[in-house]
Design a protein around this motif. Structure first.
Motif, PDB file in Angstrom:
ATOM      1  N   THR A  26       0.854  -1.186   0.000  1.00 22.07           N
ATOM      2  CA  THR A  26       0.000   0.000   0.000  1.00 22.07           C
ATOM      3  C   THR A  26       0.890   1.237   0.000  1.00 22.07           C
ATOM      4  O   THR A  26       1.870   1.288   0.747  1.00 22.07           O
ATOM      5  CB  THR A  26      -0.899   0.011   1.252  1.00 22.07           C
ATOM      6  N   THR A  27       0.564   2.209  -0.812  1.00 18.99           N
ATOM      7  CA  THR A  27       1.287   3.475  -0.801  1.00 18.99           C
ATOM      8  C   THR A  27       0.387   4.553  -0.214  1.00 18.99           C
ATOM      9  O   THR A  27      -0.708   4.808  -0.727  1.00 18.99           O
ATOM     10  CB  THR A  27       1.727   3.889  -2.217  1.00 18.99           C
ATOM     11  N   LEU A  28       0.837   5.156   0.877  1.00 18.91           N
ATOM     12  CA  LEU A  28       0.118   6.266   1.501  1.00 18.91           C
ATOM     13  C   LEU A  28       0.711   7.577   1.024  1.00 18.91           C
ATOM     14  O   LEU A  28       1.924   7.806   1.157  1.00 18.91           O
ATOM     15  CB  LEU A  28       0.226   6.182   3.027  1.00 18.91           C
ATOM     16  N   THR A  29      -0.121   8.450   0.482  1.00 20.88           N
ATOM     17  CA  THR A  29       0.326   9.783   0.080  1.00 20.88           C
ATOM     18  C   THR A  29      -0.039  10.760   1.195  1.00 20.88           C
ATOM     19  O   THR A  29      -1.213  10.893   1.558  1.00 20.88           O
ATOM     20  CB  THR A  29      -0.324  10.210  -1.247  1.00 20.88           C
ATOM     21  N   ILE A  30       0.979  11.422   1.726  1.00 20.52           N
ATOM     22  CA  ILE A  30       0.818  12.249   2.921  1.00 20.52           C
ATOM     23  C   ILE A  30       1.127  13.697   2.574  1.00 20.52           C
ATOM     24  O   ILE A  30       2.235  14.021   2.137  1.00 20.52           O
ATOM     25  CB  ILE A  30       1.761  11.778   4.047  1.00 20.52           C
ATOM     26  N   ALA A  31       0.153  14.568   2.756  1.00 20.98           N
ATOM     27  CA  ALA A  31       0.353  16.007   2.561  1.00 20.98           C
ATOM     28  C   ALA A  31       0.739  16.629   3.891  1.00 20.98           C
ATOM     29  O   ALA A  31       0.035  16.462   4.891  1.00 20.98           O
ATOM     30  CB  ALA A  31      -0.920  16.655   2.022  1.00 20.98           C
ATOM     31  N   THR A  32       1.869  17.349   3.907  1.00 18.50           N
ATOM     32  CA  THR A  32       2.295  17.935   5.170  1.00 18.50           C
ATOM     33  C   THR A  32       2.943  19.296   4.953  1.00 18.50           C
ATOM     34  O   THR A  32       3.238  19.698   3.831  1.00 18.50           O
ATOM     35  CB  THR A  32       3.248  16.985   5.928  1.00 18.50           C
ATOM     36  N   VAL A  33       3.157  19.993   6.054  1.00 26.34           N
ATOM     37  CA  VAL A  33       3.692  21.348   6.037  1.00 26.34           C
ATOM     38  C   VAL A  33       5.207  21.299   6.201  1.00 26.34           C
ATOM     39  O   VAL A  33       5.748  20.372   6.812  1.00 26.34           O
ATOM     40  CB  VAL A  33       3.025  22.194   7.144  1.00 26.34           C
ATOM     41  N   ASN A  34       5.905  22.296   5.666  1.00 31.27           N
ATOM     42  CA  ASN A  34       7.365  22.277   5.674  1.00 31.27           C
ATOM     43  C   ASN A  34       7.946  22.860   6.960  1.00 31.27           C
ATOM     44  O   ASN A  34       8.935  23.586   6.938  1.00 31.27           O
ATOM     45  CB  ASN A  34       7.924  23.019   4.450  1.00 31.27           C
ATOM     46  N   ASN A  35       7.344  22.539   8.095  1.00 30.56           N
ATOM     47  CA  ASN A  35       7.876  22.957   9.384  1.00 30.56           C
ATOM     48  C   ASN A  35       8.894  21.938   9.878  1.00 30.56           C
ATOM     49  O   ASN A  35       8.878  20.773   9.473  1.00 30.56           O
ATOM     50  CB  ASN A  35       6.751  23.113  10.406  1.00 30.56           C
ATOM     51  N   GLY A  36       9.762  22.364  10.783  1.00 31.67           N
ATOM     52  CA  GLY A  36      10.865  21.525  11.222  1.00 31.67           C
ATOM     53  C   GLY A  36      10.459  20.182  11.788  1.00 31.67           C
ATOM     54  O   GLY A  36      11.092  19.154  11.514  1.00 31.67           O
ATOM     55  N   ASP A  37       9.393  20.152  12.592  1.00 30.45           N
ATOM     56  CA  ASP A  37       8.969  18.891  13.194  1.00 30.45           C
ATOM     57  C   ASP A  37       8.487  17.902  12.141  1.00 30.45           C
ATOM     58  O   ASP A  37       8.692  16.692  12.272  1.00 30.45           O
ATOM     59  CB  ASP A  37       7.864  19.145  14.223  1.00 30.45           C
TER      60      ASP A  37
END
Length: 439
Positions: A26-37
Motif C-alpha cells: 500500500t502506498t500512503l500519500t501524505i500532505a504535510t507542512v514544511n515545518n521543522g517537526d
C-alpha cells in the motif's frame, strides 16, 4: 513442448508472485507542512516502514499557505490525492461536520488517546469523537535574547504588557549591526499574519464580529492594535517584514537578528538547539503580551494528521497516524535528537516526564500558554464564534486571507492603516452578507 510449457508456467508463476507482491503493498500519500517537526518526521519514517514493510510512504511537503489551499481544494472536491492530510484546529470540526474526515475510532490500545491534553483534543473532536490526531500542539509566547535584554538594562517580566514590548523593541534595535528589536509575522494569510494579528487584537479588546455577526474593523480597538503592530515592525522590525512568516522569522531569530519574536511555542526547541541556532544559549521565554484587559495575545493550535473520507487505505492510514502521534514516536525522537526536540504540546505524560522537563526550559511556559487560551471565550467582549486566532466558520479561510492581504499591504507601505481597516470592514461585510450571516 514440455520445456516450453514449463517455461510458460514458470513465467506465469513469477508474474503472479509479482502481482501478489504489488497487491500487498500500500502506498500512503501524505500532505504535510514544511515545518521543522514535520521534516524530522520524514527523516525518521524508516522506523515505520521497517515495522510495516507492506506500506510505502509518499510525501507532499508544502509551504503553509499552499498546503492549506491544496488540501482544502482536494477534500472539498473529493479529489482523492491524499490518504493523510496535515490540517489544523480550524479545519477539523468544520470538515468533520461535513463528513469529510474519518473518525479515529478503533485505534491501537497503546496509542492511549486519553493521554492527549484536553485543550488540544477538544479542538479536534466533534461530539466527543476525535477526527484528527495532534502531531504537535502550540500556543504563542515571547522568545527573546537574554543578552540583548540585559545590555538594554531591562528585565523581561514573565507576563509582559504591550507597552513593555514596545520599550524593549526600541532599546534592543541596532540596525547598523542588523539586529532588530522585534520580529513578527507579516506574510499575508489567515494562518500567517492574521493568526498573530487576531490574537494580538483580542488582547486590545478587538473582535472580528459582534454578537450579531457585524464586522468590527471600524472599532477603536482594531485601530489601536493595527497601528501598534505597524509601528513595531516599521520602526524596529527587519526589512521586508511583509514577506516574513513563521519559517522566515525562525531563520532570522536563529541568525541572531531578532531581539524578540512573538510566535508559536513550538519554535522554542529550534531557537535553543545549538545545531541550528547561533543564539541557543541566550534565549528566554515569556507569556504573550496583554493590554490590561484580561486577555493575552496568545493562540491555540495543533498541526494534526487526519484521514479524508473515501480513502482506499483507511486501515494503513490509521497505522501511520498511530505511529506518528504515539508515545513510541516521542521516544524515537528523544533517542535520535534529544528530549528537547520531541513534538510538544500534545500529551499530558510529556509534561510529567522529568527527562523532558530537565531538557526543555520552555516546557512549563508552553503548557501554561496552551492552557491559558480559551477558544470558547477568546475576546474581551462577547462574540458568536469560537476560535482564538481564527473564527470557526467555513467562510473564514477566504475572508481571513483577504483581510491579511490588506494588512500586509499596509505593512509594505502600499496603504495606510486606516485604509486597510476600511477595506477589511467592507470586504468582510460583503462576504458575510453573501453568506447570509447578516442582511
Amino acid at each position: 513442448m514440455k520445456t516450453l510449457t514449463r517455461a510458460l508456467l514458470g513465467a506465469t508463476a513469477l508474474t503472479g508472485a509479482a502481482a501478489l507482491a504489488s497487491a500487498q503493498e500500500t502506498t500512503l500519500t501524505i500532505a504535510t507542512v514544511n515545518n521543522g517537526d514535520m521534516i524530522r518526521m520524514q527523516g525518521l519514517a524508516d522506523d515505520f516502514t521497517a515495522q510495516h514493510p507492506d506500506i510505502a510512504l509518499e510525501w507532499v511537503t508544502l509551504e503553509e499557505n499552499v498546503l492549506r489551499q491544496r488540501v482544502t481544494q482536494d477534500i472539498a472536491t473529493s479529489g482523492g490525492q491524499f490518504d493523510i492530510m496535515t490540517i489544523g484546529t480550524y479545519e477539523v470540526p468544520i470538515w468533520a461536520n461535513q463528513d469529510w474526515l474519518v473518525a479515529l475510532e478503533g485505534m491501537p490500545e497503546d496509542w492511549n488517546q486519553e493521554d492527549f491534553l484536553p485543550a488540544i483534543a477538544d479542538g479536534l473532536s466533534v461530539d466527543g469523537t476525535l477526527y484528527a490526531a495532534p502531531f504537535y500542539g502550540e500556543s504563542s509566547m515571547v522568545m527573546y535574547r537574554t543578552d540583548l535584554m540585559e545590555a538594554a538594562g531591562l528585565e523581561m517580566p514573565e507576563a509582559p504588557s504591550w507597552d513593555f514590548i514596545k520599550e524593549a523593541a526600541a532599546a534592543m534595535t541596532d540596525k547598523e549591526a542588523e539586529v532588530y528589536g522585534i520580529c513578527l509575522r507579516g506574510k499575508a494569510g489567515w494562518g500567517e499574519n492574521m493568526a498573530f494579528l487576531t490574537a494580538m487584537a483580542n488582547s486590545y479588546g478587538a473582535r472580528w464580529f459582534d454578537e450579531n455577526w457585524q464586522p468590527q474593523f471600524d472599532s477603536e480597538a482594531w485601530a489601536a492594535a493595527l497601528n501598534d503592530y505597524l509601528e513595531l515592525l516599521n520602526n524596529y522590525g527587519p526589512p521586508g517584514a511583509a514577506n516574513n512568516g513563521f519559517n522566515e522569522n525562525l531563520a532570522l531569530f536563529q541568525q541572531g537578528k531578532c531581539g524578540m519574536w512573538i510566535d508559536a511555542t513550538v519554535a522554542a526547541s529550534f531557537v535553543t538547539n545549538p545545531s541550528d541556532s547561533t543564539v541557543a544559549d541566550s534565549v528566554g521565554f515569556a507569556l504573550a503580551p496583554d493590554n490590561g484587559l484580561g486577555k493575552r495575545g496568545n493562540w491555540l493550535w495543533a498541526w494534526s494528521l487526519a484521514i479524508p473520507a473515501g480513502t482506499d487505505d483507511e486501515a494503513a492510514a490509521k497505522e501511520f497516524i498511530a505511529w506518528a502521534t504515539g508515545q513510541g514516536y516521542t521516544e524515537l525522537v528523544a533517542e535520535n535528537e534529544g528530549w528537547a526536540n520531541v513534538p510538544p504540546g500534545t500529551r499530558t505524560s510529556l509534561y510529567e516526564n522529568e527527562e523532558y522537563l530537565a531538557a526543555a526550559p520552555f516546557a512549563e511556559m508552553t503548557l501554561e500558554s496552551i492552557n491559558a487560551a480559551d477558544p470558547t471565550s477568546p475576546t474581551v467582549d462577547p462574540v458568536p464564534y469560537t476560535g482564538v486566532q481564527f473564527v470557526a466558520i467555513p467562510e473564514f479561510q477566504g475572508i481571513g486571507t483577504a483581510v491579511g492581504q490588506q494588512f500586509s499591504a499596509a505593512l509594505a507601505g502600499q496603504m495606510s492603516a486606516e485604509q486597510a481597516l476600511q477595506s477589511a470592514q467592507q470586504l468582510t461585510t460583503r462576504e458575510m452578507t453573501r453568506a447570509g450571516y447578516i442582511e
